[in-house]
Design a protein around this motif. Sequence first.
Motif, PDB file in Angstrom:
ATOM      1  N   ASN A  15     -30.015 -10.022  42.093  1.00 42.73           N
ATOM      2  CA  ASN A  15     -30.341  -8.601  42.255  1.00 42.73           C
ATOM      3  C   ASN A  15     -30.834  -7.941  40.969  1.00 42.73           C
ATOM      4  OD1 ASN A  15     -27.043  -8.631  42.152  1.00 42.73           O
ATOM      5  ND2 ASN A  15     -27.860  -6.923  40.996  1.00 42.73           N
ATOM      6  N   SER A  16     -30.905  -8.695  39.891  1.00 44.14           N
ATOM      7  CA  SER A  16     -31.216  -8.047  38.609  1.00 44.14           C
ATOM      8  C   SER A  16     -31.803  -9.069  37.637  1.00 44.14           C
ATOM      9  CB  SER A  16     -29.890  -7.475  38.080  1.00 44.14           C
ATOM     10  OG  SER A  16     -29.973  -7.005  36.776  1.00 44.14           O
ATOM     11  N   ILE A  18     -33.293 -11.785  35.292  1.00 42.55           N
ATOM     12  CA  ILE A  18     -34.012 -13.061  35.442  1.00 42.55           C
ATOM     13  C   ILE A  18     -33.938 -13.568  36.889  1.00 42.55           C
ATOM     14  CG2 ILE A  18     -34.030 -15.494  34.695  1.00 42.55           C
ATOM     15  CD1 ILE A  18     -32.905 -14.408  31.934  1.00 42.55           C
ATOM     16  N   ARG A  38     -22.788  -9.671  43.808  1.00 42.02           N
ATOM     17  CA  ARG A  38     -21.425  -9.247  44.173  1.00 42.02           C
ATOM     18  C   ARG A  38     -21.370  -7.784  44.590  1.00 42.02           C
ATOM     19  NH1 ARG A  38     -19.354  -9.278  37.882  1.00 42.02           N
ATOM     20  NH2 ARG A  38     -21.236  -8.288  37.131  1.00 42.02           N
ATOM     21  N   ASP A  60     -19.216 -13.420  45.148  1.00 45.03           N
ATOM     22  CA  ASP A  60     -18.885 -13.350  43.719  1.00 45.03           C
ATOM     23  C   ASP A  60     -18.795 -14.779  43.196  1.00 45.03           C
ATOM     24  OD1 ASP A  60     -17.586 -13.216  41.247  1.00 45.03           O
ATOM     25  OD2 ASP A  60     -16.404 -11.468  41.837  1.00 45.03           O
ATOM     26  N   GLN A  61     -19.650 -15.113  42.243  1.00 45.52           N
ATOM     27  CA  GLN A  61     -19.673 -16.498  41.726  1.00 45.52           C
ATOM     28  C   GLN A  61     -18.346 -16.861  41.033  1.00 45.52           C
ATOM     29  OE1 GLN A  61     -23.438 -18.393  40.291  1.00 45.52           O
ATOM     30  NE2 GLN A  61     -22.381 -18.482  38.345  1.00 45.52           N
ATOM     31  N   ASN A  87     -28.000 -18.955  38.480  1.00 50.01           N
ATOM     32  CA  ASN A  87     -28.433 -17.994  37.464  1.00 50.01           C
ATOM     33  C   ASN A  87     -27.367 -16.965  37.110  1.00 50.01           C
ATOM     34  OD1 ASN A  87     -30.511 -15.961  36.209  1.00 50.01           O
ATOM     35  ND2 ASN A  87     -29.592 -14.872  37.943  1.00 50.01           N
ATOM     36  N   LEU A 135     -29.192 -21.918  34.665  1.00 52.36           N
ATOM     37  CA  LEU A 135     -29.628 -20.937  33.668  1.00 52.36           C
ATOM     38  C   LEU A 135     -28.568 -20.849  32.577  1.00 52.36           C
ATOM     39  CD1 LEU A 135     -30.380 -17.951  32.502  1.00 52.36           C
ATOM     40  CD2 LEU A 135     -32.185 -19.313  33.433  1.00 52.36           C
ATOM     41  N   SER A 136     -28.890 -21.461  31.452  1.00 49.58           N
ATOM     42  CA  SER A 136     -27.976 -21.439  30.314  1.00 49.58           C
ATOM     43  C   SER A 136     -28.460 -20.381  29.318  1.00 49.58           C
ATOM     44  CB  SER A 136     -27.900 -22.841  29.700  1.00 49.58           C
ATOM     45  OG  SER A 136     -27.014 -22.851  28.620  1.00 49.58           O
ATOM     46  N   TYR A 150     -18.872 -16.916  25.539  1.00 46.36           N
ATOM     47  CA  TYR A 150     -20.197 -17.032  26.168  1.00 46.36           C
ATOM     48  C   TYR A 150     -20.878 -18.329  25.733  1.00 46.36           C
ATOM     49  CZ  TYR A 150     -24.948 -15.671  27.608  1.00 46.36           C
ATOM     50  OH  TYR A 150     -26.192 -15.634  28.204  1.00 46.36           O
ATOM     51  N   LYS A 154     -21.925 -21.557  28.159  1.00 44.88           N
ATOM     52  CA  LYS A 154     -23.299 -22.035  28.329  1.00 44.88           C
ATOM     53  C   LYS A 154     -23.432 -23.490  27.861  1.00 44.88           C
ATOM     54  CE  LYS A 154     -25.077 -18.345  30.194  1.00 44.88           C
ATOM     55  NZ  LYS A 154     -25.433 -18.350  31.624  1.00 44.88           N
ATOM     56  N   VAL A 183     -33.760 -11.747  26.187  1.00 49.06           N
ATOM     57  CA  VAL A 183     -34.662 -11.308  27.258  1.00 49.06           C
ATOM     58  C   VAL A 183     -34.236  -9.891  27.658  1.00 49.06           C
ATOM     59  CG1 VAL A 183     -35.467 -11.787  29.610  1.00 49.06           C
ATOM     60  CG2 VAL A 183     -34.866 -13.695  28.101  1.00 49.06           C
ATOM     61  N   THR A 185     -33.088  -7.484  29.777  1.00 43.35           N
ATOM     62  CA  THR A 185     -32.403  -7.287  31.075  1.00 43.35           C
ATOM     63  C   THR A 185     -31.189  -6.391  30.801  1.00 43.35           C
ATOM     64  OG1 THR A 185     -30.737  -9.044  30.926  1.00 43.35           O
ATOM     65  CG2 THR A 185     -32.947  -9.721  31.651  1.00 43.35           C
ATOM     66  N   PRO A 186     -30.512  -5.941  31.854  1.00 48.59           N
ATOM     67  CA  PRO A 186     -29.343  -5.062  31.619  1.00 48.59           C
ATOM     68  C   PRO A 186     -28.069  -5.796  31.214  1.00 48.59           C
ATOM     69  CG  PRO A 186     -30.179  -4.875  33.902  1.00 48.59           C
ATOM     70  CD  PRO A 186     -30.880  -6.028  33.274  1.00 48.59           C
ATOM     71  N   LYS A 190     -24.272  -4.140  30.572  1.00 49.11           N
ATOM     72  CA  LYS A 190     -23.167  -4.493  31.488  1.00 49.11           C
ATOM     73  C   LYS A 190     -21.976  -5.064  30.708  1.00 49.11           C
ATOM     74  CE  LYS A 190     -26.193  -5.612  35.395  1.00 49.11           C
ATOM     75  NZ  LYS A 190     -26.706  -6.716  36.204  1.00 49.11           N
TER      76      LYS A 190
HETATM   77  N1  LIG Z   1     -30.881 -11.499  29.058  1.00 46.14           N
HETATM   78  C1  LIG Z   1     -30.778 -12.415  28.121  1.00 46.14           C
HETATM   79  O1  LIG Z   1     -31.083 -12.155  26.937  1.00 46.14           O
HETATM   80  C2  LIG Z   1     -30.303 -13.793  28.469  1.00 46.14           C
HETATM   81  C3  LIG Z   1     -30.501 -14.807  27.537  1.00 46.14           C
HETATM   82  C4  LIG Z   1     -30.062 -16.089  27.829  1.00 46.14           C
HETATM   83  C5  LIG Z   1     -29.450 -16.341  29.032  1.00 46.14           C
HETATM   84  N2  LIG Z   1     -29.253 -15.339  29.926  1.00 46.14           N
HETATM   85  C6  LIG Z   1     -28.592 -15.690  31.177  1.00 46.14           C
HETATM   86  O2  LIG Z   1     -29.434 -15.323  32.241  1.00 46.14           O
HETATM   87  C7  LIG Z   1     -28.667 -15.153  33.434  1.00 46.14           C
HETATM   88  C8  LIG Z   1     -29.122 -13.887  34.111  1.00 46.14           C
HETATM   89  O3  LIG Z   1     -28.804 -12.794  33.267  1.00 46.14           O
HETATM   90  P1  LIG Z   1     -29.757 -11.533  33.053  1.00 46.14           P
HETATM   91  O4  LIG Z   1     -30.031 -11.427  31.613  1.00 46.14           O
HETATM   92  O5  LIG Z   1     -30.856 -11.559  34.029  1.00 46.14           O
HETATM   93  O6  LIG Z   1     -28.711 -10.364  33.353  1.00 46.14           O
HETATM   94  P2  LIG Z   1     -28.519  -9.384  34.605  1.00 46.14           P
HETATM   95  O7  LIG Z   1     -29.737  -8.556  34.773  1.00 46.14           O
HETATM   96  O8  LIG Z   1     -27.225  -8.718  34.392  1.00 46.14           O
HETATM   97  O9  LIG Z   1     -28.456 -10.390  35.824  1.00 46.14           O
HETATM   98  C9  LIG Z   1     -27.307 -11.141  36.104  1.00 46.14           C
HETATM   99  C10 LIG Z   1     -27.213 -11.303  37.593  1.00 46.14           C
HETATM  100  O10 LIG Z   1     -26.041 -12.057  37.899  1.00 46.14           O
HETATM  101  C11 LIG Z   1     -25.229 -11.279  38.761  1.00 46.14           C
HETATM  102  N3  LIG Z   1     -23.828 -11.585  38.592  1.00 46.14           N
HETATM  103  C12 LIG Z   1     -23.061 -11.404  37.503  1.00 46.14           C
HETATM  104  N4  LIG Z   1     -21.808 -11.806  37.758  1.00 46.14           N
HETATM  105  C13 LIG Z   1     -21.796 -12.235  39.040  1.00 46.14           C
HETATM  106  C14 LIG Z   1     -20.809 -12.759  39.882  1.00 46.14           C
HETATM  107  N5  LIG Z   1     -19.539 -12.885  39.475  1.00 46.14           N
HETATM  108  N6  LIG Z   1     -21.138 -13.105  41.140  1.00 46.14           N
HETATM  109  C15 LIG Z   1     -22.405 -12.956  41.583  1.00 46.14           C
HETATM  110  N7  LIG Z   1     -23.390 -12.439  40.836  1.00 46.14           N
HETATM  111  C16 LIG Z   1     -23.083 -12.090  39.573  1.00 46.14           C
HETATM  112  C17 LIG Z   1     -25.546  -9.836  38.379  1.00 46.14           C
HETATM  113  O11 LIG Z   1     -25.077  -8.942  39.346  1.00 46.14           O
HETATM  114  P3  LIG Z   1     -24.528  -7.477  38.917  1.00 46.14           P
HETATM  115  O12 LIG Z   1     -25.732  -6.588  39.017  1.00 46.14           O
HETATM  116  O13 LIG Z   1     -23.462  -7.196  39.914  1.00 46.14           O
HETATM  117  O14 LIG Z   1     -24.012  -7.574  37.516  1.00 46.14           O
HETATM  118  C18 LIG Z   1     -27.051  -9.928  38.273  1.00 46.14           C
HETATM  119  O15 LIG Z   1     -27.661  -9.974  39.529  1.00 46.14           O
HETATM  120  C19 LIG Z   1     -27.208 -15.148  32.983  1.00 46.14           C
HETATM  121  O16 LIG Z   1     -26.609 -16.386  33.289  1.00 46.14           O
HETATM  122  C20 LIG Z   1     -27.313 -14.958  31.483  1.00 46.14           C
HETATM  123  O17 LIG Z   1     -26.211 -15.498  30.804  1.00 46.14           O
HETATM  124  C21 LIG Z   1     -29.675 -14.072  29.664  1.00 46.14           C
END
Ligand SMILES: NC(=O)c1ccc[n+]([C@@H]2O[C@H](COP(=O)([O-])OP(=O)(O)OC[C@H]3O[C@@H](n4cnc5c(N)ncnc54)[C@H](OP(=O)(O)O)[C@@H]3O)[C@@H](O)[C@H]2O)c1
Length: 251
Positions: A15-16, A18, A38, A60-61, A87, A135-136, A150, A154, A183, A185-186, A190
């Motif tokens: 839903n958000s 990546i 979730r 909820d993962q 992811n 997705l690490s 964290y 990963k 990247v 993202t929110p 959060k």
């Molecule tokens: N952004 C970065 O800089 C970055 C860099 C490296 C890796 N990553 C990884 O990329 C992945 C995606 O993150 P993002 O940056 O795209 O952040 P994001 O916008 O917060 O997206 C995370 C997604 O995972 C969902 N989520 C979180 N906890 C969950 C749970 N317990 N059950 C089901 N869904 C859940 C979130 O839902 P909610 O809206 O409810 O929170 C959201 O849809 C993550 O694994 C993160 O560690 C991100």
Amino acid sequence: MEQLQHKTAVITGGNSGIGYATAADFLAKGAKVLITGRNPEAVQQAVDTLGNDTDSFIADQGKIADTQKLAEYVRDRYGKIDILFVNAGIANFGPFSQVTEESFDRLMDINLKGAFFTVQYLLPLIKDGGTIILLSSINALAGMPGASIYNASKAGLNSLGRTLSRELASRKIRVNTVNPGPVETPILQKAGIPEEAINKDEMAKKLPAGRIGQPEEIAKLVSFLASDEASFITGAEYNIDGGFSVHPLIG
Ligand SMILES: NC(=O)c1ccc[n+]([C@@H]2O[C@H](COP(=O)([O-])OP(=O)(O)OC[C@H]3O[C@@H](n4cnc5c(N)ncnc54)[C@H](OP(=O)(O)O)[C@@H]3O)[C@@H](O)[C@H]2O)c1
């Protein structure tokens, strides 16, 4: 020709950020997509903008019972799927000395244990010849201070990807891991970091690319790995970090 035509994909946390961008890219390339999340309102909002052909399931993962229900839903609805993109994840920052058992468990339950059992429960539903993408983060390798839980979560995912690429080889299931750098993202908000404390320009200076990444850029790599064009790629780990991992120590 559409790269992912006739493929069915499950994306956790769609839903958000990546996950959402990847759902949009998969749909544009002809795949059928189910996203999980979730928060029912956030998931519905994503479905509304991705298009009503997008399927969704609230799970909820961090809760294995939810993952079990997701697997039952996917089995009843689709029988088999082609692509699993694990992811969903959260971040958590703070000094190592202040990590509590509660904060450790909360993050690990979602990022590592939840990811692990998502693969285990959905595995019987992945077609032979299908693919799994984990997705690490570049943090799995980088040892960033203040992110001990964290980073460990990963690093565990990268290890899982390597093991599964060998264990699932007999079923011709390809398993690959993607390590993004910063990247937009929110995820940081959060994690409780106020928007004004997030200095994108400072982050960008550490990257040869001179900027942080966009979710759509990660989505394109995930789509490629999910497609038959990546047929010889398994057990691989891709850094997609604007060059962060070659940040020079000298010069
Ligand atoms: N952004 C970065 O800089 C970055 C860099 C490296 C890796 N990553 C990884 O990329 C992945 C995606 O993150 P993002 O940056 O795209 O952040 P994001 O916008 O917060 O997206 C995370 C997604 O995972 C969902 N989520 C979180 N906890 C969950 C749970 N317990 N059950 C089901 N869904 C859940 C979130 O839902 P909610 O809206 O409810 O929170 C959201 O849809 C993550 O694994 C993160 O560690 C991100």
